[in-house]
Design an enzyme around this catalytic site. Structure first.
Site, short mmCIF file in Angstrom:
data_model
loop_
_atom_site.label_atom_id
_atom_site.label_comp_id
_atom_site.label_asym_id
_atom_site.label_seq_id
_atom_site.Cartn_x
_atom_site.Cartn_y
_atom_site.Cartn_z
N SER A 1 0.83 -1.20 0.00
CA SER A 1 0.00 0.00 0.00
C SER A 1 0.86 1.25 0.00
O SER A 1 1.98 1.26 0.53
CB SER A 1 -0.86 -0.03 1.27
N TYR B 1 -1.50 -1.19 10.84
CA TYR B 1 -1.84 -1.75 9.53
C TYR B 1 -0.70 -1.49 8.53
O TYR B 1 -0.21 -2.40 7.86
CB TYR B 1 -3.16 -1.13 9.01
N LYS C 1 2.23 -4.02 6.49
CA LYS C 1 2.59 -4.02 5.06
C LYS C 1 4.10 -3.87 4.90
O LYS C 1 4.74 -4.58 4.11
CB LYS C 1 1.86 -2.89 4.32
N1 UFG Z 1 -11.97 11.30 3.83
C1 UFG Z 1 -12.88 12.21 4.35
N2 UFG Z 1 -14.00 11.72 4.94
C2 UFG Z 1 -14.26 10.39 5.05
C3 UFG Z 1 -13.32 9.48 4.51
C4 UFG Z 1 -12.19 9.97 3.92
O1 UFG Z 1 -12.68 13.42 4.28
O2 UFG Z 1 -15.30 10.02 5.60
C5 UFG Z 1 -10.76 11.82 3.17
C6 UFG Z 1 -9.46 11.41 3.85
O3 UFG Z 1 -9.13 12.30 4.88
C7 UFG Z 1 -8.49 11.42 2.67
C8 UFG Z 1 -9.36 11.01 1.48
O4 UFG Z 1 -10.70 11.25 1.89
O5 UFG Z 1 -8.04 12.73 2.42
C9 UFG Z 1 -9.23 9.52 1.16
O6 UFG Z 1 -9.46 8.77 2.34
P1 UFG Z 1 -9.67 7.18 2.30
O7 UFG Z 1 -10.00 6.76 3.70
O8 UFG Z 1 -10.64 6.83 1.23
O9 UFG Z 1 -8.26 6.64 1.84
P2 UFG Z 1 -6.85 6.80 2.56
O10 UFG Z 1 -5.99 7.55 1.61
O11 UFG Z 1 -6.90 7.29 3.92
O12 UFG Z 1 -6.46 5.28 2.74
C10 UFG Z 1 -6.26 4.45 1.66
C11 UFG Z 1 -6.52 2.99 2.02
C12 UFG Z 1 -5.56 2.51 3.06
C13 UFG Z 1 -4.17 2.79 2.61
C14 UFG Z 1 -4.00 4.25 2.25
C15 UFG Z 1 -2.65 4.51 1.64
O13 UFG Z 1 -7.82 2.85 2.53
O14 UFG Z 1 -5.72 1.12 3.19
O15 UFG Z 1 -4.95 4.61 1.27
O16 UFG Z 1 -2.41 5.87 1.54
F1 UFG Z 1 -3.33 2.49 3.61
#
Ligand code: UFG
Length: 337
Positions: free
Chosen positions: A125, A149, A153
């Protein structure tokens, strides 16, 4: 490469990858314990592909059953998706993550070795990239994690690196996924999170369905064009095709290679909400709240290495991703239930 074992094949990325493999005449053996997926996925994979496949409901930690799968089948290579993936839960229950992800992978690698199967693609990831790297992230950027998590990885990446040093006849590819969203064009398979979604897109589709009232945007004070976090969103079918290219590379390659799988382009949370609203023609209620712990401001892949060495490039746009996620959610209001 004719026969491939897929661990965690009933999951979101696994199921889409299997469709691409079946479309390319590969024989597929799936193992999954359904800890975060539903048996119905297997039926849907068969419906979409019209192909037969073998399925075993077993846990990777069950070494004798796992060994049985290797004894019963001819296996050329393994694609290892299985693992817990909720960042927040990994903070509150870290042992569960270390046990399942690390011990499960060690069990798999030992069983592979015992049965003389030495080709594996591992799902890593973008979360392994530390803060402070230049954007976009290159495969040799510095690594640091902010959750158990992410650490699982990174630890598995290290285990695979050491394995290739001690046993040079292994062939290993590590794929670092950026932010997979979207669904198969049929709308028959897609992302089906258990409980309240952690990730942006499944949250948005559930708001649009009326299952959730509105979305909290985590932080509007990042150093980005609109203050919200930027991610490299990639269509899950493009990601699946990346695995096919990785598998082809495994067949004529020894040692370890690492590739980013992303689009190479970033969108903010508000960009995604606006594009999604245009697709679904529904206003999405949102409010700004505090930053989420562990989030980085910007995460974008440098995709040159995957393009040059795997001959792979993501093709689908953010609009495609939103449209396909929405199609899946509309056709399956309660996921696979
Ligand atoms: N976000 C919101 N509100 C929400 C959910 C997400 O504002 O309810 C924002 C987050 O702050 C971020 C963006 O949307 O800026 C994307 O968030 P995600 O949770 O969809 O994805 P992440 O980038 O946090 O995480 C994903 C995967 C993880 C992995 C990570 C690697 O889910 O498993 O990318 O960067 F580790």
């Amino acid at each position: 490469m004719a026969s491939v074992l897929i661990t965690g094949g009933a999951g979101y990325i696994g199921s889409h990858t299997i469709i691409e493999f079946l479309n390319n005449d590969l024989d597929i053996i799936i193992i999954d314990n359904f800890s975060n997926s539903k048996p119905e996925v297997i039926n849907r994979i068969k419906d979409i592909s019209g192909c037969k496949l073998k399925f075993y409901q077993i846990d990777l930690l069950d070494s004798s059953k796992l060994d049985g799968v290797f004894k019963e089948n001819h296996i050329d290579a393994v694609i290892h998706f299985a693992g817990f993936k909720a960042v927040g839960e990994s903070v509150s229950d870290s042992l569960k993550y270390y046990k399942n992800n690390i011990a499960g992978t060690l069990e798999l690698l030992e069983t592979m070795k015992k049965n003389d199967v030495k080709k594996i693609v591992f799902s890593s990831s973008a979360t392994v990239y530390g803060t402070g790297n230049n954007i976009p992230f290159k495969e040799n950027s510095s690594l640091k994690t902010t959750s158990p998590y992410g650490t699982t990885k990174l630890m598995i990446e290290q285990i695979l690196t050491d394995l290739c040093i001690s046993e040079p006849d292994w062939s290993v590819i590590i794929l670092r996924y950026f932010n997979p969203i979207g669904a198969h064009e049929s709308g028959l398979i897609g992302e089906d999170p258990t409980g309240l979604p952690n990730n942006l897109m499944p949250f948005l589709t559930q708001v649009a369905m009326g299952r959730l009232e509105g979305i909290k945007v985590f932080g509007n004070d990042y150093d980005t064009h609109d203050g919200t976090g930027i991610r490299d969103y990639i269509h899950v079918v493009d990601l699946a095709k990346g695995h096919l290219k990785a598998l082809q590379k495994l067949s004529n390659n020894f040692g370890l290679s690492i590739y980013n799988l992303g689009v190479g382009k970033g969108y903010s949370v508000l960009d995604v909400i606006k594009t999604f609203e245009n697709v679904v023609k529904i206003n999405i209620k949102y409010k700004f709240v505090e930053r989420r712990a562990g989030d980085v401001a910007v995460s974008i892949a440098d995709v040159n290495k995957a393009r040059d060495e795997l001959g792979w490039e993501a093709k689908k746009t953010l609009l495609d991703m939103c449209a396909d996620s929405w199609k899946w959610q509309k056709l399956n209001p309660n996921g696979y239930e």
